[in-house]
Design a protein around this motif. Structure first.
Motif, mmCIF file in Angstrom:
data_model
loop_
_atom_site.group_PDB
_atom_site.id
_atom_site.type_symbol
_atom_site.label_atom_id
_atom_site.label_comp_id
_atom_site.label_asym_id
_atom_site.label_seq_id
_atom_site.Cartn_x
_atom_site.Cartn_y
_atom_site.Cartn_z
ATOM 1 N N ARG A 193 0.834 -1.200 0.000
ATOM 2 C CA ARG A 193 0.000 0.000 0.000
ATOM 3 C C ARG A 193 0.874 1.257 0.000
ATOM 4 N N ARG A 194 1.915 1.241 0.819
ATOM 5 C CA ARG A 194 2.810 2.412 0.855
ATOM 6 C C ARG A 194 3.534 2.597 -0.470
ATOM 7 N N GLN A 195 3.957 1.479 -1.068
ATOM 8 C CA GLN A 195 4.640 1.586 -2.368
ATOM 9 C C GLN A 195 3.706 2.138 -3.444
ATOM 10 N N ALA A 196 2.411 1.760 -3.349
ATOM 11 C CA ALA A 196 1.449 2.285 -4.325
ATOM 12 C C ALA A 196 1.273 3.784 -4.150
ATOM 13 N N GLU A 197 1.253 4.264 -2.902
ATOM 14 C CA GLU A 197 1.102 5.699 -2.658
ATOM 15 C C GLU A 197 2.321 6.476 -3.132
ATOM 16 N N THR A 198 3.496 5.980 -2.800
ATOM 17 C CA THR A 198 4.718 6.689 -3.219
ATOM 18 C C THR A 198 4.915 6.630 -4.728
ATOM 19 N N LEU A 199 4.489 5.491 -5.335
ATOM 20 C CA LEU A 199 4.613 5.407 -6.795
ATOM 21 C C LEU A 199 3.668 6.385 -7.472
ATOM 22 N N ALA A 200 2.491 6.578 -6.904
ATOM 23 C CA ALA A 200 1.543 7.533 -7.486
ATOM 24 C C ALA A 200 2.086 8.951 -7.422
ATOM 25 N N ARG A 201 2.934 9.260 -6.397
ATOM 26 C CA ARG A 201 3.534 10.595 -6.279
ATOM 27 C C ARG A 201 4.901 10.650 -6.929
ATOM 28 N N HIS A 202 5.244 9.555 -7.638
ATOM 29 C CA HIS A 202 6.556 9.458 -8.296
ATOM 30 C C HIS A 202 7.697 9.590 -7.296
ATOM 31 N N ALA A 203 7.463 9.080 -6.065
ATOM 32 C CA ALA A 203 8.494 9.149 -5.028
ATOM 33 C C ALA A 203 9.253 7.839 -4.881
ATOM 34 N N SER A 204 8.860 6.789 -5.630
ATOM 35 C CA SER A 204 9.559 5.509 -5.578
ATOM 36 C C SER A 204 9.548 4.893 -6.957
ATOM 37 N N SER A 205 10.376 3.871 -7.121
ATOM 38 C CA SER A 205 10.507 3.249 -8.436
ATOM 39 C C SER A 205 9.442 2.182 -8.654
ATOM 40 N N ARG A 206 9.234 1.868 -9.926
ATOM 41 C CA ARG A 206 8.298 0.798 -10.273
ATOM 42 C C ARG A 206 8.802 -0.558 -9.800
ATOM 43 N N ILE A 207 10.112 -0.715 -9.767
ATOM 44 C CA ILE A 207 10.700 -1.980 -9.337
ATOM 45 C C ILE A 207 10.348 -2.270 -7.873
ATOM 46 N N ALA A 208 10.424 -1.252 -7.024
ATOM 47 C CA ALA A 208 10.099 -1.427 -5.612
ATOM 48 C C ALA A 208 8.638 -1.832 -5.439
ATOM 49 N N TYR A 209 7.781 -1.214 -6.255
ATOM 50 C CA TYR A 209 6.361 -1.586 -6.180
ATOM 51 C C TYR A 209 6.149 -3.033 -6.622
ATOM 52 N N ASP A 210 6.800 -3.431 -7.720
ATOM 53 C CA ASP A 210 6.647 -4.796 -8.217
ATOM 54 C C ASP A 210 7.173 -5.815 -7.195
ATOM 55 N N GLU A 211 8.271 -5.477 -6.544
ATOM 56 C CA GLU A 211 8.814 -6.386 -5.533
ATOM 57 C C GLU A 211 7.837 -6.550 -4.366
ATOM 58 N N ALA A 212 7.208 -5.455 -3.938
ATOM 59 C CA ALA A 212 6.225 -5.532 -2.854
ATOM 60 C C ALA A 212 4.999 -6.341 -3.277
ATOM 61 N N ASP A 213 4.574 -6.136 -4.539
ATOM 62 C CA ASP A 213 3.424 -6.892 -5.037
ATOM 63 C C ASP A 213 3.751 -8.382 -5.126
ATOM 64 N N THR A 214 4.963 -8.724 -5.584
ATOM 65 C CA THR A 214 5.381 -10.130 -5.667
ATOM 66 C C THR A 214 5.427 -10.765 -4.283
ATOM 67 N N THR A 215 5.895 -9.999 -3.304
ATOM 68 C CA THR A 215 5.957 -10.534 -1.937
ATOM 69 C C THR A 215 4.551 -10.868 -1.415
ATOM 70 N N VAL A 216 3.585 -10.006 -1.721
ATOM 71 C CA VAL A 216 2.206 -10.262 -1.294
ATOM 72 C C VAL A 216 1.668 -11.531 -1.951
ATOM 73 N N LYS A 217 1.861 -11.649 -3.275
ATOM 74 C CA LYS A 217 1.345 -12.811 -3.986
ATOM 75 C C LYS A 217 2.025 -14.110 -3.524
ATOM 76 N N THR A 218 3.341 -14.028 -3.293
ATOM 77 C CA THR A 218 4.070 -15.215 -2.838
ATOM 78 C C THR A 218 3.594 -15.640 -1.453
ATOM 79 N N THR A 219 3.379 -14.670 -0.590
ATOM 80 C CA THR A 219 2.926 -14.989 0.765
ATOM 81 C C THR A 219 1.531 -15.602 0.744
ATOM 82 N N ARG A 220 0.662 -15.076 -0.126
ATOM 83 C CA ARG A 220 -0.672 -15.657 -0.220
ATOM 84 C C ARG A 220 -0.624 -17.103 -0.722
#
Length: 240
Positions: free
Chosen positions: A102-129
């Motif tokens: 969620r935080r990565q999505a907010e920072t990505l929307a403000r262009h404060a973080s990279s797309r790679i960081a968001y993808d890594e966070a999303d992968t971690t969620v899917k892997t954990t599920r």
């Protein structure tokens, strides 16, 4: 000369039935007879019935050493508890990963973080599920193992499947039974209030009998007493 017919006994001619008998010998046995066996291997620690004793359905017949089954049940319960603990851990990890996404999505929307960081966070969620789904499947397997262990523990107490009388004791107290390949017989129960005679009828006479005919039999111990019965069936072959 004396009359030659003086000593002859005569009687009035009447109509009546003439009995044509088909004689056969057989074995008297209970109509319902069950060999009560053991479903687990082990030493018979106690035999709770005696020969000729009447038992009811569910009564305890014998006990088999239950230590191996108790240990297997404890092991299965410990495995189930371990998998449940892993599931709790993964659920906590998922909650943290979802918050990080969620935080990565907010920072990505403000262009404060990279797309790679968001993808890594999303992968971690899917892997954990996916890991949680696998652990939930393992919990089902562990619960089945616990149920099986509980059933096997219950098998160490051999109970009567029917109401009846103990006709034969095959296994004595202290004897070891092996149920790996076949169920060893502990006792034989029978319902002696309803008996069946299994008779062997000769080939020459078998065509003269049919199911439903009235029959009677006697036993060697009391040949003068007669029991009336009905011929239930004609088996196509003798007992093998």
């Amino acid at each position: 000369r004396p009359d030659p017919l003086a000593d002859i006994i005569t009687a009035q001619a009447t109509r009546g039935d003439i009995e044509v008998a088909v004689l056969a010998t057989g074995t008297l046995r209970p109509a319902t007879m069950v060999a009560v066996g053991a479903q687990v291997s082990g030493r018979v620690t106690s035999l709770d019935v005696e020969l000729g004793q009447k038992v009811s359905e569910g009564d305890l017949i014998a006990r088999i050493d239950s230590h191996p089954q108790e240990n297997a049940l404890r092991t299965a319960r410990a495995s189930l508890a371990a998998v449940r603990a892993q599931l709790d851990e993964k659920r906590a990890t998922l909650a943290y990963a979802e918050e990080a996404l969620r935080r990565q999505a907010e920072t990505l929307a403000r262009h404060a973080s990279s797309r790679i960081a968001y993808d890594e966070a999303d992968t971690t969620v899917k892997t954990t599920r996916a890991q949680i789904a696998a652990l939930e499947a393992q919990i089902v397997q562990a619960e089945v193992a616990v149920d099986t262990a509980e059933i096997n523990l219950g098998y160490t107490q051999v109970t009567a499947p029917i109401d009846g009388t103990v006709l034969l004791i095959v296994t004595q107290e202290g004897q070891t039974v092996n149920a790996t390949q076949s169920a060893p017989t502990i006792v034989v129960l029978g319902q002696i209030d309803h008996m069946t005679v299994r008779a062997e009828i000769s080939e020459a006479d078998v065509t003269r009998v049919r199911a439903g005919q009235k029959v009677y039999f006697s036993v060697l111990g009391d040949p003068g007493r007669r029991w009336d019965a009905t011929l239930e069936s004609l088996d196509p072959a003798p007992d093998l």
